[in-house]
Design a protein around this motif. Structure first.
Motif, mmCIF file in Angstrom:
data_model
loop_
_atom_site.group_PDB
_atom_site.id
_atom_site.type_symbol
_atom_site.label_atom_id
_atom_site.label_comp_id
_atom_site.label_asym_id
_atom_site.label_seq_id
_atom_site.Cartn_x
_atom_site.Cartn_y
_atom_site.Cartn_z
ATOM 1 N N LYS A 46 0.853 -1.194 0.000
ATOM 2 C CA LYS A 46 0.000 0.000 0.000
ATOM 3 C C LYS A 46 0.889 1.245 0.000
ATOM 4 N N PRO A 47 0.363 2.368 -0.506
ATOM 5 C CA PRO A 47 1.179 3.587 -0.533
ATOM 6 C C PRO A 47 1.449 4.106 0.880
ATOM 7 N N LEU A 48 2.654 4.688 1.072
ATOM 8 C CA LEU A 48 3.087 5.121 2.409
ATOM 9 C C LEU A 48 3.365 6.614 2.475
ATOM 10 N N GLU A 49 3.218 7.153 3.680
ATOM 11 C CA GLU A 49 3.801 8.444 4.022
ATOM 12 C C GLU A 49 4.805 8.171 5.145
ATOM 13 N N ALA A 50 6.089 8.456 4.896
ATOM 14 C CA ALA A 50 7.129 8.210 5.906
ATOM 15 C C ALA A 50 7.503 9.539 6.568
ATOM 16 N N VAL A 51 7.497 9.561 7.900
ATOM 17 C CA VAL A 51 7.831 10.782 8.638
ATOM 18 C C VAL A 51 9.040 10.506 9.523
ATOM 19 N N PHE A 52 10.072 11.323 9.369
ATOM 20 C CA PHE A 52 11.328 11.130 10.084
ATOM 21 C C PHE A 52 11.678 12.441 10.783
ATOM 22 N N VAL A 53 11.760 12.430 12.113
ATOM 23 C CA VAL A 53 12.170 13.609 12.869
ATOM 24 C C VAL A 53 13.582 13.353 13.383
ATOM 25 N N PHE A 54 14.499 14.267 13.103
ATOM 26 C CA PHE A 54 15.914 13.988 13.375
ATOM 27 C C PHE A 54 16.646 15.275 13.772
ATOM 28 N N PRO A 55 17.793 15.142 14.447
ATOM 29 C CA PRO A 55 18.564 16.326 14.850
ATOM 30 C C PRO A 55 19.588 16.732 13.793
#
Length: 821
Positions: free
Chosen positions: A46-55
């Motif tokens: 299925k299609p994805l939304e990837a969210v990455f929070v990083f310093p």
């Protein structure tokens, strides 16, 4: 039904679309350009939304963001934050691919990257570029940090703003790989490159050894930030770089004109520097939140011992500590004496990491509310692991009070916020230090104490002497602090024309201990070749930061709007990130839309495992994108039984057991607390007292009835330091003999008859320090100077005879003049 998950999984058994991170670092002299490539792959159906929070480093200027899908390359544009978000949401809702990169409004070292509509089987490669200045360390090394660890930031109660969700896992469970390579070039030879992580050997690219490459050894564990220390020969030379403007930009604009970057190292007159100040109000502010537990708090206690012993007679001092609440040792700063020093040391020995969260704003307000002591300049030392969510508010408070003190900051441990630590020192006219991995805290802190004891530099001015027809616009805020041998960077926009051979001159004038002084640097106006737009982007970042930090509280919403408009214009023009803008890229592609509902996948970030949790916490960082509680933690099924408590430095929380805990609103609301509470198996630890909460406290520290100071720490150096009196001398007693590794009889017998016991004891202590602890000289140098000063004031006879006898007793060969006698 069993779900068939391919590829890498989080510990919650969710697939992770981020597969690898590749970082290429290019260091030119003391500026770094970094290219990070993040490779994503959707192995789901299925299609994805990837969210990455990083310093990222707090002073980094993010200047490029692009995405490659198949053969299509999409370069992002900088737009006002709300517009960018709307464009991103619109693209996803219409079935297009979109990419959004945002900087946190609360802390400029946290970014959120959203990769939207990644179809099944599709790969995407995200390229992120930023430039940053490299900080100069006490040992003249240049420090580059690649933050790998993102710790939860404590959000004080009652603070406003939404949050963005951050999934966090222990370092060992990070499901993507990191490769890191660096290329270093400088006008001066590169003498060495060191790191806290294993490196492949340094490779020189030319015979002058002014160019070199180095790589991180494979298999980085994500349990620490990657720190690189670069050393040049003759590093302390002032330099100037003039960079040509962008051909396509409008002349007269920041990007269209040449920009100069000056790197100045002031040299102070030796006569002024030979005597360190013997006055000052020294205020120490220690983080005692739960995340300081273990070696951090023990190291901080040892460091306070060294600091207290190194203070000059005649000064004033106080010690504050904070967590969710704050405490102080004295109601107000007291004069430094044997009695006040002993009382403070007793309290320091009892300090543990047991005060909950990281509420740093309130103790700072308390300190600033105390009136300054006449002729005792205030020096504030802040020790913290930097896990606060209201970074800008804290820095603004320090800036508001910068006229009354200097602030020296210390970031302790992996993931300490560089935005907070650097911001405190920059706005407080002091110096910032970072203590990571197995670094000893003491040498770095004593370096800062030496800076604090330097006379304050006042009346600093920068004047330019340029050829006719050329003018300069300063882009850096005025210099507020100068220290011997420390670098100051100045950016200026050059407008107008001059002949090719022309040169300019900049003069920094200042007053030091009543003596007017100045340093000059002559530089060529000919632009350097092949610098790209690095200097322009760093200058734009400096200007953006200054505007963002401008005080607007008193001037109302209209002025806040004007400030925001200026920042947005500058950010869009320079292509550099800010708190009010975002990078947005939309793949308009071939018009095909992506079918099916989007599934959100949060890419986990490594976090140091404070809470001994077996399941991953999910943290909410303030990115003002999503409403929600400050922190949400889903406990895994294997958690221990509810027998006991362990406090942890995290904000308000909702905890729900996966296995059998009811998830009704009533249950969750009952679990909400100011401090996080987790369960631990041993029931005997139920009500932890300061002496029994698992800290490294000496056995003797629990004897509150005894009015004498606690027994010394076990480390031989600290044991000897502990025994020194506030005046600088030592007393001849069994404790000193034990610290020197002798019996009382062995120490007393060789004493020359005409010499008093304190003089003999002090000479022995100095010989032992010089004979056995030269590798730690920077830690004890100031207290040894104090001891030598005390000895000189005694006018003692037979000093040469004492030194000879002391050398003979201890088996050393230390010369009298080395001891400062």
């Amino acid at each position: 039904m069993m779900v068939n998950c391919c590829g890498l999984l989080t510990s919650q058994k969710e697939p992770v679309p981020l597969k690898s991170v590749e970082v290429e670092l290019e260091v030119r002299d003391h500026v770094a350009a970094v290219v990070s490539t993040l490779n994503y792959e959707n192995k789901e159906d299925k299609p994805l939304e990837a969210v990455f929070v990083f310093p990222l480093p707090g002073d980094a200027a993010v200047c490029h963001f692009s995405a490659k899908i198949g053969q299509i390359q999409i370069v992002a544009e900088v737009k006002e934050k709300q517009k960018a978000r709307e464009e991103y949401d619109d693209a996803l809702s219409s079935g297009q691919q979109a990419f959004l990169l945002e900087e946190s409004e609360q802390s400029p070292d946290i970014f959120s990257l959203s990769v939207g509509s990644l179809p099944p089987g599709e790969s995407a490669s995200i390229r992120l570029e930023y430039v940053t200045e490299l900080a100069v360390q006490a040992d003249e090394g240049l420090r580059f940090i690649l933050p790998a660890v993102l710790n939860p930031r404590y959000q004080p109660q009652g603070s406003e703003g939404g949050s963005v969700q951050v999934t966090s896992v222990p370092a060992s469970l990070v499901p993507y790989s990191l490769s890191f390579s660096a290329r270093v070039s400088s006008p001066r030879p590169v003498s060495k490159v060191e790191s806290n992580c294993p490196l492949d050997p340094l490779q020189y690219l030319n015979t002058e050894q002014s160019q070199a490459t180095v790589k991180l050894a494979a298999g980085h564990k994500f349990d620490r930030d990657v720190e690189l220390l670069i050393y040049y020969k003759d590093a302390h030379q002032p330099t100037a770089v003039v960079e040509a403007g962008q051909a396509s930009a409008k002349p007269g604009s920041l990007m269209g004109d040449p920009v100069v970057m000056l790197s100045l190292y002031p040299e102070f007159p030796q006569a002024v520097m030979s005597s360190l100040a013997s006055c000052g109000e020294f205020v120490f502010l220690l983080d005692r939140s739960g995340s300081m537990d273990g070696p951090r708090i023990k190291s901080a206690r040892d460091t306070l011992l060294l600091l207290l012993k190194s203070l000059p007679m005649g000064c004033y001092f106080n010690i504050y500590s904070f967590g969710s609440s704050h405490e102080h040792i004295f109601p107000k700063s007291v004069e430094y004496s044997q009695e006040t020093m002993e009382e403070a040391l007793k309290k320091v020995e009892e300090m543990n990491a047991n005060l909950g969260g990281t509420e740093i704003l309130k103790p700072l307000k308390d300190i600033y509310s105390q009136p300054c002591i006449p002729n005792q300049p205030r020096q504030l030392f802040v020790f913290t692991d930097g896990e606060v969510g209201n970074t800008k508010e804290v820095i603004n408070l320090v800036k508001k009070n910068s006229g009354s003190h200097r602030c020296f900051s210390f970031g302790i441990g992996e993931g300490a916020s560089s935005a907070l630590i650097n911001g405190l020192a920059k706005e407080g006219g002091g110096h910032a230090q970072f203590i990571t991995g197995t670094d000893r805290m003491q040498p770095k802190v004593m370096q800062s104490l030496r800076f604090a004891l330097q006379p304050a530099v006042v009346d600093i001015s920068v004047t330019w002497d340029l050829p006719k027809g050329v003018s300069v616009t300063a882009l850096s805020p005025p210099i507020t602090a100068l220290f011997q041998g420390q670098r100051s960077l100045i950016y200026g926009q050059l407008t107008g024309q001059s002949s090719e051979a022309a040169e300019g001159c900049v003069t920094v004038k200042y007053s030091l201990a009543g003596h007017p002084s100045q340093n000059q640097l002559h530089f060529s106006l000919q632009p350097a070749e092949d610098t790209g737009l690095t200097v322009h982007r760093l200058a734009a970042r400096t200007l953006i930061r200054s505007l963002e930090m401008e005080e607007t509280e008193r001037r109302g919403e209209q002025d806040e709007g004007v400030k925001k408009k200026k920042v947005v214009e500058l950010s869009v023009q320079s292509g550099v990130s800010s708190a009010f803008t975002s990078f947005i890229a939309v793949n308009k592609g071939n018009g095909e839309t992506i079918q099916g509902p989007l599934v959100r996948r949060n890419v986990p970030t490594p976090m140091m495992g404070y809470c001994m949790m077996s399941g991953p916490p999910v943290m909410m960082m303030k990115m003002s994108r999503m409403p929600g509680p400050a922190f949400h933690c889903a406990m895994s099924r294997s958690m221990a039984s509810p027998s006991d408590e362990m406090s942890c430095d995290m904000p308000e929380i909702t905890c729900a057991r996966k296995a059998k805990a009811p998830s009704s609103p009533g249950f969750l609301s009952n679990m909400k607390k100011k401090r996080v509470v987790f369960k631990r198996a041993q029931s005997e630890a139920d009500h932890l007292s300061p002496q029994s909460d698992g800290q490294h406290v000496n056995d003797a520290s629990s004897s509150s009835a005894n009015s004498s100071p606690q027994q010394p720490p076990r480390d031989p150096l600290l044991q000897l330091v502990f025994l020194q009196k506030a005046s600088g001398c030592w007393v001849l007693d069994p404790a000193l003999a034990a610290a020197l590794g002798k019996t009382s009889e062995e120490v007393e017998k060789p004493k020359p008859a005409s010499v008093n016991k304190e003089v003999w004891a002090t000479i022995l202590a100095l010989i032992w320090l010089h004979g056995f602890k030269m590798d730690a000289q920077e830690e004890w140098e100031l207290l040894a100077m104090k001891a030598a000063s005390w000895l000189r004031a005694q006018n003692a006879p037979c000093v040469t005879e004492c030194v000879d006898a002391g050398n003979s007793l201890l088996g050393c060969k230390v010369q009298k003049d080395v001891l400062g006698l």
